[in-house]
Design a protein around this motif. Structure first.
Motif, mmCIF file in Angstrom:
data_model
loop_
_atom_site.group_PDB
_atom_site.id
_atom_site.type_symbol
_atom_site.label_atom_id
_atom_site.label_comp_id
_atom_site.label_asym_id
_atom_site.label_seq_id
_atom_site.Cartn_x
_atom_site.Cartn_y
_atom_site.Cartn_z
ATOM 1 N N LYS A 105 0.477 -1.491 0.299
ATOM 2 C CA LYS A 105 0.349 -0.445 -0.071
ATOM 3 C C LYS A 105 0.533 1.425 -0.121
ATOM 4 O O LYS A 105 1.880 0.954 0.548
ATOM 5 C CB LYS A 105 -0.784 0.277 1.840
ATOM 6 C CG LYS A 105 -1.606 -1.311 1.342
ATOM 7 C CD LYS A 105 -2.704 -1.088 2.416
ATOM 8 C CE LYS A 105 -2.001 -1.505 3.086
ATOM 9 N NZ LYS A 105 -2.727 -1.847 4.945
ATOM 10 N N LEU A 106 0.689 1.865 -0.385
ATOM 11 C CA LEU A 106 0.955 3.346 -0.830
ATOM 12 C C LEU A 106 0.915 4.140 0.992
ATOM 13 O O LEU A 106 2.374 4.534 1.253
ATOM 14 C CB LEU A 106 0.227 4.708 -1.441
ATOM 15 C CG LEU A 106 1.263 6.155 -1.585
ATOM 16 C CD1 LEU A 106 2.406 5.593 -2.385
ATOM 17 C CD2 LEU A 106 -0.183 7.355 -2.121
ATOM 18 N N SER A 107 0.266 4.029 2.286
ATOM 19 C CA SER A 107 0.870 3.846 3.641
ATOM 20 C C SER A 107 1.724 3.493 3.612
ATOM 21 O O SER A 107 2.772 3.703 5.093
ATOM 22 C CB SER A 107 -0.618 4.287 3.968
ATOM 23 O OG SER A 107 -1.103 2.842 3.503
ATOM 24 N N ASP A 108 2.449 2.336 2.961
ATOM 25 C CA ASP A 108 3.400 1.846 3.850
ATOM 26 C C ASP A 108 4.879 2.433 3.514
ATOM 27 O O ASP A 108 5.398 2.392 4.410
ATOM 28 C CB ASP A 108 3.831 -0.067 3.068
ATOM 29 C CG ASP A 108 2.762 -0.487 3.295
ATOM 30 O OD1 ASP A 108 1.739 -1.172 3.976
ATOM 31 O OD2 ASP A 108 2.269 -1.819 2.324
ATOM 32 N N PHE A 109 3.984 4.314 2.430
ATOM 33 C CA PHE A 109 5.940 3.602 2.995
ATOM 34 C C PHE A 109 5.247 5.901 2.895
ATOM 35 O O PHE A 109 6.658 7.062 2.262
ATOM 36 C CB PHE A 109 5.980 4.222 1.339
ATOM 37 C CG PHE A 109 6.388 2.809 0.324
ATOM 38 C CD1 PHE A 109 7.114 2.386 0.868
ATOM 39 C CD2 PHE A 109 5.552 2.620 0.183
ATOM 40 C CE1 PHE A 109 7.198 1.428 0.311
ATOM 41 C CE2 PHE A 109 5.491 0.756 -0.464
ATOM 42 C CZ PHE A 109 6.928 0.424 0.055
ATOM 43 N N ALA A 110 4.756 6.201 4.032
ATOM 44 C CA ALA A 110 4.256 7.587 4.737
ATOM 45 C C ALA A 110 5.646 8.166 5.207
ATOM 46 O O ALA A 110 6.735 7.247 5.447
ATOM 47 C CB ALA A 110 3.151 7.243 5.571
ATOM 48 N N GLY A 111 5.975 9.041 4.606
ATOM 49 C CA GLY A 111 6.671 9.756 5.376
ATOM 50 C C GLY A 111 8.300 8.985 4.754
ATOM 51 O O GLY A 111 9.469 9.585 4.704
#
Length: 150
Positions: A22-28
């Protein structure tokens, strides 16, 4: 096709081990999402190995790398093992991601028209917004890391 300033989709797909990415896995973190036509072909191998060889440079600059093509998980596992790729590869067998990104369509080669994936790289910021897009005419597979990192 997705444009600079657009957000990547939240669900990117499943990797070579069946894990949802998921895109959110790469938040930050910044993300390099490279879409390539086919495992173990000369251009795709050169591109993937060039990113592999520069992987620590990407990490040092805060980037994660994810590849994607329409081959299945087994093909991706074989490709990763053969070339010791340190990043996941999305198995987009249903062509959901490549279609949503606008990088799948008619290709003309040697006078024949076929459907296929357009080699494209999306450079994404920490918020999931596309900052740069390198298309098929831009990408030099043996120098791709340098094209991204400058």
């Amino acid at each position: 096709m997705k444009q600079v300033g657009d957000r990547l989709p939240e669900i990117l797909g499943r990797d070579q081990d069946g894990n949802e990415i998921k895109l959110s896995d790469f938040a930050g973190h910044k993300l390099v999402l490279y879409i390539y036509p086919k495992d173990s072909t000369p251009g795709c191998t050169n591109e993937s190995c060039n990113l592999r060889d520069n992987y620590h440079r990407f990490l040092a600059k805060g980037y994660a790398i994810v590849g994607a093509s329409v081959q299945d998980e087994k093909s991706h596992r074989k490709f990763i093992e053969k070339y010791q790729l340190p990043f996941p590869l999305i198995a987009d067998t249903e062509k959901r991601l490549v279609t949503e990104l606008g990088v799948y369509g008619e290709k003309k080669m040697y006078g024949r028209t076929t459907m296929g994936t357009f080699r494209t790289t999306f450079v994404v910021n920490e918020e999931g917004i596309i900052e740069r897009i390198l298309g098929p005419k831009d990408i030099k597979v043996k120098e791709h890391a340098e094209q991204i990192l400058g």
